[in-house]
Motif scaffolding. Structure first.
Motif, short mmCIF file in Angstrom:
data_model
loop_
_atom_site.label_atom_id
_atom_site.label_comp_id
_atom_site.label_asym_id
_atom_site.label_seq_id
_atom_site.Cartn_x
_atom_site.Cartn_y
_atom_site.Cartn_z
N ASN A 250 0.86 -1.18 0.00
CA ASN A 250 0.00 0.00 0.00
C ASN A 250 0.90 1.24 0.00
N ASP A 251 0.69 2.14 -0.92
CA ASP A 251 1.34 3.44 -1.06
C ASP A 251 2.00 3.62 -2.43
N ALA A 252 2.24 2.55 -3.15
CA ALA A 252 2.86 2.63 -4.48
C ALA A 252 4.17 3.40 -4.45
N THR A 253 5.02 3.05 -3.48
CA THR A 253 6.35 3.64 -3.45
C THR A 253 7.16 3.13 -4.64
N ILE A 254 8.21 3.84 -4.98
CA ILE A 254 9.05 3.41 -6.10
C ILE A 254 9.62 2.03 -5.83
N ALA A 255 10.07 1.79 -4.60
CA ALA A 255 10.64 0.48 -4.26
C ALA A 255 9.61 -0.62 -4.44
N SER A 270 -2.37 2.46 -5.36
CA SER A 270 -1.96 3.73 -5.95
C SER A 270 -2.65 4.86 -5.19
N LYS A 271 -1.85 5.57 -4.42
CA LYS A 271 -2.37 6.68 -3.63
C LYS A 271 -1.53 7.92 -3.92
N PRO A 272 -1.76 8.59 -5.04
CA PRO A 272 -0.99 9.80 -5.29
C PRO A 272 -1.28 10.83 -4.21
N SER A 273 -0.37 10.95 -3.26
CA SER A 273 -0.61 11.76 -2.07
C SER A 273 -0.90 13.21 -2.40
N GLU A 274 -0.47 13.66 -3.57
CA GLU A 274 -0.74 15.03 -3.97
C GLU A 274 -2.23 15.33 -4.00
N VAL A 275 -3.05 14.29 -4.26
CA VAL A 275 -4.51 14.49 -4.28
C VAL A 275 -5.00 14.92 -2.91
N VAL A 308 -10.96 7.44 -3.08
CA VAL A 308 -10.97 6.00 -3.36
C VAL A 308 -9.77 5.66 -4.25
N PRO A 309 -8.84 4.85 -3.76
CA PRO A 309 -7.64 4.52 -4.53
C PRO A 309 -7.81 3.27 -5.39
N ALA A 310 -6.78 2.96 -6.17
CA ALA A 310 -6.81 1.80 -7.05
C ALA A 310 -5.77 0.77 -6.63
N VAL A 311 -6.14 -0.51 -6.73
CA VAL A 311 -5.19 -1.60 -6.50
C VAL A 311 -4.31 -1.75 -7.74
N VAL A 312 -3.01 -1.90 -7.51
CA VAL A 312 -2.06 -2.03 -8.61
C VAL A 312 -1.38 -3.39 -8.53
N GLU A 315 -0.21 -6.66 -13.68
CA GLU A 315 -1.06 -6.64 -14.86
C GLU A 315 -1.53 -5.23 -15.24
N ASN A 316 -1.74 -4.37 -14.26
CA ASN A 316 -2.26 -3.03 -14.59
C ASN A 316 -1.31 -1.89 -14.19
N ILE A 317 -0.07 -2.22 -13.85
CA ILE A 317 0.86 -1.20 -13.37
C ILE A 317 1.14 -0.14 -14.44
N LYS A 318 1.20 -0.55 -15.69
CA LYS A 318 1.44 0.43 -16.75
C LYS A 318 0.30 1.43 -16.83
N ALA A 319 -0.94 0.93 -16.83
CA ALA A 319 -2.11 1.80 -16.97
C ALA A 319 -2.31 2.69 -15.75
N GLU A 320 -2.12 2.14 -14.55
CA GLU A 320 -2.43 2.88 -13.33
C GLU A 320 -1.31 3.82 -12.88
N ILE A 321 -0.09 3.48 -13.17
CA ILE A 321 1.04 4.26 -12.66
C ILE A 321 1.71 5.09 -13.74
N PHE A 322 2.06 4.47 -14.84
CA PHE A 322 2.87 5.15 -15.85
C PHE A 322 2.01 5.95 -16.84
N ASP A 323 0.92 5.36 -17.31
CA ASP A 323 0.06 6.07 -18.26
C ASP A 323 -0.60 7.29 -17.61
N LYS A 324 -0.81 7.24 -16.30
CA LYS A 324 -1.43 8.37 -15.59
C LYS A 324 -0.42 9.38 -15.06
N GLY A 325 0.86 9.12 -15.32
CA GLY A 325 1.89 10.08 -14.95
C GLY A 325 2.20 10.13 -13.47
N ILE A 326 1.83 9.09 -12.72
CA ILE A 326 2.11 9.09 -11.29
C ILE A 326 3.59 8.85 -11.03
#
Length: 348
Positions: A250-255, A270-275, A308-312, A315-326
């Protein structure tokens, strides 16, 4: 082109009361975070809050302090920012119970408190902004349950449960969500641990003991955040466990994103804390302007907005993290992880 913060806020629908900041000009707002065990506060929360405050109230003064997991230090920092004239304190408490006393002190001096990320159950704050922590716990655990079931893991198989800090009310909500998902599943909890201060080394030490105790009976590990997940994974590797059982986070840290790409961690949130930071800034400016921010819900008798956050997963890491610019390729796909990124379709 929209800024990254604007894009994320639009995605999550962060629609708090907009304020012009006229009355807020020159006001002092404090942003007090709880620890440095998680890198999110330095890398995302404070930069996001500071950026939003500059946009909403360029003349406002922002004071940032981090208590480094020390409740007494946070008390000192709190007293200090009040003495410096803070009219609003955004507080992510080290100890949610102890923070009730801070709310009382603030209100006695006409200072507003925004509970941030972690609620303050015993004393209503003026507002609470966070992700839905119980929903997070339920989501990561249910994701694991579904994965075990899809993988043919027999009913009655066991999992370990690594919770967050026992002094963190948000950790308690995450734990409640995990419990709800596991209790409704066909799998059993072999052992459970509340991790003091969310410290990864303490999670690793406990997990190492459970690996010795249960061995191959451990079919999965529900860890409440990426730090505790990393501790569990380190313990598994040190014990020579192969293949690794799925481990949540939980937190989608880089590590954690790197561990997911490498196949060592199963999921994260995926919890973009900036939100949440932007939402807190909007509430802060509204409060110093004497306005009442719109409440989306109520928690512990406190008006609140919960995102409400998203589970990463892989399978969906590209769409949820990279395509959204997180996160970007250059931030995550370094060194040994470049090949894993390429395999997942992630490129510069």
């Amino acid at each position: 082109m929209k800024t990254r913060l604007t894009m994320i806020a639009a995605l999550f629908g962060a629609t708090l009361l907009s304020t012009g900041g006229a009355m807020a000009a020159g006001a002092t707002v404090a942003f007090l975070m709880p620890d440095q065990a998680s890198t999110r506060y330095e890398e995302h929360d404070f930069p996001g809050f500071q950026k939003a405050m500059k946009e909403l109230c360029a003349d406002c003064q922002v004071i940032y302090q981090n208590a480094n997991g020390d409740v007494n230090l946070q008390q000192q920092q709190f007293n200090s920012v009040i003495a410096q004239g803070a009219k609003v304190v955004v507080l992510d408490p080290v100890d949610s119970a102890a923070a009730a006393g801070l709310v009382e002190i603030a209100h006695s001096q006409d200072v507003k408190i925004i509970a941030y990320d972690r609620p303050i159950p015993a004393k209503p704050a003026d507002y609470y902004v966070s992700f839905d922590n119980k929903g997070i716990g339920q989501a990561i655990a249910q994701s694991l349950v579904d994965h075990l079931k899809a993988g043919g893991v027999a009913e009655g198989a066991g999992v370990l449960q690594i919770n967050g800090s026992p002094t963190d009310a948000a950790a308690g909500l995450i734990r409640d969500g995990i419990d709800a998902a596991l209790d409704a599943s066909a799998y059993k909890t072999l052992a459970e641990f509340d991790t003091p201060e969310w410290a990864p080394p303490k999670a690793q030490e406990w997990a190492a003991g459970q690996i010795t105790r249960f061995g191959a009976d451990i079919k999965g590990i529900v860890a409440a955040n990426d730090g505790t997940a990393g501790g569990a994974i380190a313990a598994l590797k040190a014990a020579g466990v192969s293949p690794l059982p799925p481990v949540t986070g939980n937190d989608a840290t880089i590590a954690a994103l790197q561990l997911i790409l490498a196949g060592d961690q199963y999921n994260t949130i995926s919890k973009p804390s900036e939100v949440v930071a932007e939402a807190a800034a909007k509430v802060a400016v509204a409060l110093v302007n004497g306005q009442t921010p719109e409440a989306k819900t109520t928690l512990y008798d406190t008006p609140a907005e919960l995102f409400v956050p998203a589970v990463v997963t892989k399978e969906n890491i590209k769409a949820e993290i990279f395509d959204k610019g997180i996160q970007t390729y250059d931030q995550v796909c370094t060194g040994e992880y470049a090949a894993a990124c390429e395999a997942a379709g992630i490129s510069k």
